[in-house]
Design an enzyme around this catalytic site. Structure first.
Site, PDB file in Angstrom:
ATOM      1  N   GLU A 184      -1.583 -10.825  -2.176  1.00 13.88           N
ATOM      2  CA  GLU A 184      -0.180 -10.692  -2.597  1.00 13.88           C
ATOM      3  C   GLU A 184       0.238 -11.763  -3.592  1.00 13.88           C
ATOM      4  OE1 GLU A 184      -1.218 -10.275   0.528  1.00 13.88           O
ATOM      5  OE2 GLU A 184      -0.707  -8.164   0.793  1.00 13.88           O
ATOM      6  N   HIS A 232       5.809  -3.311   9.856  1.00 17.28           N
ATOM      7  CA  HIS A 232       5.964  -2.145   8.970  1.00 17.28           C
ATOM      8  C   HIS A 232       7.392  -1.624   9.052  1.00 17.28           C
ATOM      9  CE1 HIS A 232       1.698  -2.316  10.172  1.00 17.28           C
ATOM     10  NE2 HIS A 232       1.444  -1.931   8.940  1.00 17.28           N
TER      11      HIS A 232
HETATM   12  C1  LIG Z   1      -0.873  -9.256   4.202  1.00 16.99           C
HETATM   13  C2  LIG Z   1      -1.163  -7.815   4.297  1.00 16.99           C
HETATM   14  N1  LIG Z   1      -1.250  -7.059   3.169  1.00 16.99           N
HETATM   15  C3  LIG Z   1      -1.487  -5.726   3.244  1.00 16.99           C
HETATM   16  C4  LIG Z   1      -1.642  -5.094   4.453  1.00 16.99           C
HETATM   17  C5  LIG Z   1      -1.871  -3.569   4.529  1.00 16.99           C
HETATM   18  N2  LIG Z   1      -3.201  -3.291   5.062  1.00 16.99           N
HETATM   19  C6  LIG Z   1      -3.408  -2.966   6.370  1.00 16.99           C
HETATM   20  S1  LIG Z   1      -5.040  -2.754   6.710  1.00 16.99           S
HETATM   21  C7  LIG Z   1      -5.497  -3.094   5.125  1.00 16.99           C
HETATM   22  C8  LIG Z   1      -6.941  -3.078   4.740  1.00 16.99           C
HETATM   23  C9  LIG Z   1      -7.715  -4.164   5.434  1.00 16.99           C
HETATM   24  O1  LIG Z   1      -9.062  -4.091   5.021  1.00 16.99           O
HETATM   25  P1  LIG Z   1     -10.166  -5.003   5.704  1.00 16.99           P
HETATM   26  O2  LIG Z   1      -9.694  -6.424   5.756  1.00 16.99           O
HETATM   27  O3  LIG Z   1     -11.455  -4.738   5.014  1.00 16.99           O
HETATM   28  O4  LIG Z   1     -10.227  -4.506   7.210  1.00 16.99           O
HETATM   29  P2  LIG Z   1     -10.678  -3.044   7.692  1.00 16.99           P
HETATM   30  O5  LIG Z   1      -9.398  -2.255   7.893  1.00 16.99           O
HETATM   31  O6  LIG Z   1     -11.568  -2.451   6.635  1.00 16.99           O
HETATM   32  O7  LIG Z   1     -11.405  -3.253   8.974  1.00 16.99           O
HETATM   33  C10 LIG Z   1      -4.370  -3.361   4.329  1.00 16.99           C
HETATM   34  C11 LIG Z   1      -4.406  -3.659   2.878  1.00 16.99           C
HETATM   35  C12 LIG Z   1      -1.546  -5.904   5.607  1.00 16.99           C
HETATM   36  N3  LIG Z   1      -1.688  -5.360   6.837  1.00 16.99           N
HETATM   37  N4  LIG Z   1      -1.309  -7.242   5.502  1.00 16.99           N
END
Ligand SMILES: Cc1ncc(C[n+]2csc(CCOP(=O)(O)OP(=O)(O)O)c2C)c(N)n1
Ligand SMILES: Cc1ncc(C[n+]2csc(CCOP(=O)(O)OP(=O)(O)O)c2C)c(N)n1
Ligand SMILES: [Mg+2]
Ligand SMILES: [Mg+2]
Lengths: 349, 330, 349, 330
Positions: free
Chosen positions: D64, D133
């Site tokens: 971000e 959210h």
């Molecule tokens: C600070 C923040 N930015 C954006 C999000 C939205 N978001 C939720 S899950 C996700 C993807 C996470 O990917 P990863 O770290 O690879 O974990 P995975 O879900 O693949 O296990 C995002 C961008 C969030 N939860 N927190």
């Protein structure tokens, strides 16, 4: 740098890891069902990542070391002694959910008694907490280690950099465990980072960085065990990369349309459970009949938990602002079904 | 410690309070940039590292996210961290940790986890600090459930409130106005005083007009009140001390006494803390009012390094006196 | 990884770098004097870092590439064509200061015409801006490069990680230049990062990382030139570490008491100016007489600028809220002394 | 494009507006997490990457700080970035970039640099999103000089305001309530309408009570107004559309018409935007008031995943109707 191989895993432990994996998968399956039926509002699970989660959790000293998992870590939770019943209570937003009282989304665990930090949906926000826990251990002079799980996408956050750097500067007892499933919702690893391996990041902090196949229970256990002992011995943090498939869509609200059929099929084909089952059967630690019974009984257990949880009440509206500050009466937690007396996940018996 | 006859400055009292709390409770730690060897850029932590060692007084990298985040994790494991941000203006990188993590932790874990952290930062302008060494940002935390926000106006209050904040089981955001660090001394004889958070202090009595304020505003109000007294206008000054939650009863009592209110702070006027207090009065004390509720805050602008522009933006005693007189004459 | 040596520096350029270094030092000296006299409120300079700043700035294509310096980069500013008079106006908080109209602390440069971003006191906040500038170049299809200067302490910020990662993922044309003076106010490098060299961080982003002696003008120019061409050629970002001494206290408000006499003496002994002078004299590019004259004339020039700036008015109070939003009349900038007609720092003649 | 007879949802209008602005001006780019291949988790950017390519519609890492910061730097170099945060709840890590950088850039460079960035984020609760959210955080930006904060209530306004925000030469924080994305359709015939920032819209006329609100609040107010109309109480609804700076003239006109005001938003009540408007009224429209200025906002709490607690915290039409009747009867 790379961590030398750790002690070989005890075979009974391998079987326990499998049992918890079967339980995780059964619960995962049931939660998706509940959501499709509209009885749960949302589901997000770690199908494909269970072995990585459970085998790494198995390497910690339970109740002594602290665990800082993320939302996909059902396997970590069950391995550490969280019961499927509690997870059902949470997924169904029931008042008795001891982790968040139905205030957080599914799988947002929290348990001071099991020393599991409160999971936040905010990506990577918990890495600094794990470092703080390790700092506290240093200040208090105890030898507990903080283990922290996160995804490949989480590696891009500023918080991740600051946490790893501070931990490394003071050689704090932290084990950073990245479950690299190659994607962050729809964003592939190549758009997330320029390096081949998340473990390449370790060099920036002069800490060991190891990347292993996260579907290989023995490899995961060995490298985690080594990193934990290293941390406990005052030699500082390590970064472990566990390469895993993401078999499901990101969550029940995701269509997975950004992945090709081939990609989804490849993920499914990398399922770690059949692999571990084979190993166990080959080594004569598990017969196919025993496995059938285990799978059947586990499913029954999960369905029984579901029935119990469904019968529990939702939180009362007047409770909404309770626990904003200290001084409110304790939540009290959940009354566990008798079958969970002495339940301790992968560490059972 | 024995009180110096001349009394102590706010910086000295804050330093003594940190030292005493660290001696009293081994769980109290201090972390931040330059807090150790240098003793902080304003010397609030001077001498603490020599006394308590480099771990309990931790010189951190320039990493506000993990300063706040590690304090949170350490607090969850039983410590009582006092996290220093070198300037309030540099707390913003840690905003997510403070509002999304510290503020939500107890609530989201249905009471299971506590986060007894004090997030300390020097705030305020009028010191030729420019855009990034002058901010008053208490409103950014006052809007957040689960946080308490404290801004002391005197050395004694600084000590008593910091002691309360450290012993509080929840996160507290603690702002210290740089312009008050060495502005005069106060005899602080009771070094064990704990001033409850959320309690205002009647700083001056006077029946005509109430000035409700905190921090540096208290000193502007005192000066203005003196000027107005010359003209026969009696000003009551209420020092909120805790900006959020503020002392509604004390505000109500003051409004009942005078019926005329001036709200004052150095934070920017728009959506500042005074707006909340004015709204509270307009909603619940409407019938008590004999005049419009006036507000004075900074002129909705960043603060510059050059003196003339800065003076044009910041509140001053003259403007406060004028508003008091306007209310008295209403 | 390491960047191969760049093209050898043209000797006339070496002399120009020295001239700007002498100017930077003279201005630095005068600003400290003004502050001791109480006529300037605050001073913070880069004594010891001038050669690193000027030689690296000399490697960019002026007016085409963008510069994102930090508060200590007087040498970068003067090299790119900022005049000492402007810096005086800023240090004295005069209305005519074209960089911030006296709104920011000393040395917080800003110049769209020279493509110098507005310096913020907030550590590392400008690295993402440089990456954004490089992203804009990619979108618009021009071949400009973004050069970004920062200190060793800035490397610990989350913003630094996020900026380097995004730049590397898309091979954006950025050159990250860390002026490592071994300390951040009072915090020594060993408490700032666990690695020996800031350039070790480059591996985490699969970009070249080079560390050179920042008092060696030829080395600084060569590695920067190589990184700039690399970026311009679409090969992506680089991380350069320029090792320099911090000869003064952090600022006029710092007592430097946290450093030992030996440490302060060692910093002073590493002064890059005598070294470059020697090189120039050895190579017959500068005689000691010429040097004396240069130093004398430069000091006179700076004093003349000071007198002019002191005579200029402070900003009028009614101007305070101007330029909060678009639509206000332009600031108009400063009327430069005639001697600066065609002035272009190190790129002069 | 030809307007579908049934009209369009807010998501469709936002998507069409982004597409049209990108086609109109090559300087307009979109960056954020999952905005490209996936088209955003709410599909606001659907199809844009296929049309404009992976650079003008950039799928960023989960970063971000640099999403905001790169948008700022790109804007300084002539682009007009629209930076998407997946949820308002995840803007906090970028807080420093938005308030310390974007908001100060033009002022601190005495007008030399412009930062024409739109910081977009889905906001709001009532969608079972839980703590992370569901947030409504407009007050955190409304207090900051140099920023404008917009929260549309209808598909038409969403399009016209987003168009204005993209073409504005200064940073705009643009919140879209998730609960409004697909709540009903509206015929939006003029696809070139630019709705000036800072201008309120009279949503409903009625002489007894004024409800001043924005975003989802407009829809709660409409429902409440209908209920009250049955009882003969006529409610005026003023949709601010821009929360900061808000339309003081429109507010003054409305207060002059009814003398009775209810301020309504989903953001937490304490130090929320309604506090500023109440304070403005209590200070400058005091003599126009026939009743206390009432405020309704969320109950100063984080929002939970479970429905009963969430409903207990969020404002609802019933409570709004009750307040309207209370004012009418005053
Ligand atoms: C600070 C923040 N930015 C954006 C999000 C939205 N978001 C939720 S899950 C996700 C993807 C996470 O990917 P990863 O770290 O690879 O974990 P995975 O879900 O693949 O296990 C995002 C961008 C969030 N939860 N927190
Ligand atoms: C975000 C932020 N945190 C803290 C500060 C306070 N501060 C000003 S200068 C400085 C040290 C910077 O050290 P370094 O990056 O090494 O640059 P140097 O001053 O040594 O050239 C600090 C901590 C700041 N300006 N910004
Ligand atoms: Mg992933
Ligand atoms: Mg340094």
């Amino acid at each position: 740098m790379s961590v030398p191989d750790g002690p070989p895993i005890r075979e009974d432990l391998l079987l326990r890891i499998y049992r918890v994996a079967v339980l995780t998968r059964a619960l995962d399956h049931q939660l998706w069902l509940l959501t499709r039926q509209g009885r749960a509002g949302f589901v997000l699970t770690g199908r494909g990542q269970e072995i990585a989660q459970i085998a790494s959790a198995a390497a910690m000293r339970r109740g002594h070391d602290s665990a800082w998992p993320y939302y996909r870590d059902m396997g970590v939770g069950l391995a550490l002694g969280v019961t499927p019943y509690e997870i059902m209570l949470g997924a169904l937003a029931r008042a008795a959910d001891p982790h968040s009282g139905g205030r957080q989304l599914t799988m947002h665990l929290s348990s001071p008694s099991l020393r599991i930090g409160s999971i936040s949906s905010a990506i990577a926000a918990h890495l600094p907490h794990a470092v703080g826990a390790a700092y506290a251990a240093r200040v208090r002079g105890d030898d507990s280690v903080a283990l922290c799980w996160f995804g490949d996408g989480a590696a891009s956050e500023g918080a991740t950099h600051e946490a790893m750097n501070l931990a490394a500067v003071h050689r704090l007892p932290v084990v950073f465990i990245c479950e690299n499933n190659g994607i962050a919702i729809s964003v592939p690893l190549a758009l997330q980072m320029p390096v081949e391996r998340v473990s390449d990041r370790a060099a920036a902090y002069a800490m060991p960085g190891v990347s292993v196949d996260g579907t290989d229970a023995e490899a995961v256990y060995a490298v985690t065990r080594t990193a934990v002992e290293r941390a406990r011995g005052g030699e500082g943090p390590s970064l472990l990369e566990l390469r895993v498939p993401r078999i499901t869509p990101h969550s029940s609200q995701d269509d997975d349309a950004y992945r090709s059929d081939e990609q989804r099929a490849a993920a499914a084909a990398a399922d770690p459970l059949p692999r571990l089952r084979e190993t166990l059967v080959e080594r004569g630690l598990l017969s196919l009949d025993e496995d059938d019974r285990l799978v059947r009984e586990t499913r029954e257990q999960v369905v029984a938990d579901e029935d119990l949880a469904l019968a529990m009440p939702a939180p009362p509206p007047e409770r909404a602002r309770r626990w904003l500050h200290a001084g409110d009466p304790p939540h009290g937690g959940a009354v566990l079904p008798a079958r969970y007396a002495g339940w301790a996940g992968v560490f059972g018996d | 410690m024995t009180e110096p006859a001349a009394g102590r400055t706010m910086v000295q009292v804050l330093n003594d309070t940190l030292r005493a709390e660290m001696a009293r409770d081994p769980a109290v730690v201090v972390l931040g940039q330059d807090v150790g060897l240098k003793g902080g850029v304003f010397k609030v932590t001077a001498g603490l590292q020599a006394e308590f060692g480099p771990m309990r007084v931790l010189d951190t990298p320039i990493s506000e996210i993990v300063i706040a985040g590690a304090a949170i994790g350490a607090a969850m494991m039983g410590l009582r961290p006092v996290a220093e941000f070198q300037f309030a203006d540099y707390m913003h990188p840690a905003y997510d940790q403070i509002v999304n993590q510290a503020a939500t932790m107890r609530w989201r874990s249905v009471g299971a986890w506590s986060v007894p952290v004090v997030f300390r930062a020097p705030c305020g302008g009028g010191v030729r600090g420019g855009v990034y060494h002058s901010q008053s940002i208490e409103a950014l935390y006052g809007h957040i459930p689960g946080l308490r926000v404290v801004v002391p106006a005197t050395p004694r209050d600084a000590g008593g409130l910091l002691r309360a904040a450290i012993r509080d089981d929840d996160p507290v955001v603690f702002f210290e106005h740089k312009g008050l660090y060495r502005r005069g001394r106060e005899l602080v004889t009771d070094d064990s005083e704990v001033i409850p958070l959320g309690l205002a202090r009647l700083d001056r009595q006077g029946g005509d007009v109430s000035v409700i304020t905190y921090g540096l505003g208290v000193h502007l109000a005192r000066e203005a009140a003196e000027r107005c007294a010359a003209g026969g206008v009696e000003t009551e000054i209420l020092d909120l001390r805790t900006v959020s939650p503020f002392d509604r009863e004390a505000v109500a009592r003051s409004v009942a006494r005078t019926g005329k209110v001036l709200l004052l702070h150095e934070a920017n006027r728009t959506m500042g803390p005074a707006a909340e207090i004015a709204a509270f009065i307009a909603e619940e004390l409407f019938t008590e009012l004999d005049a419009p509720v006036l507000r004075i805050g900074a002129g909705d602008c960043h603060l510059p390094y050059n003196a003339p522009e800065e003076a044009a933006i910041l509140p001053d005693a003259g403007g406060v006196a004028e508003a008091i007189r306007r209310l008295a004459a209403y």
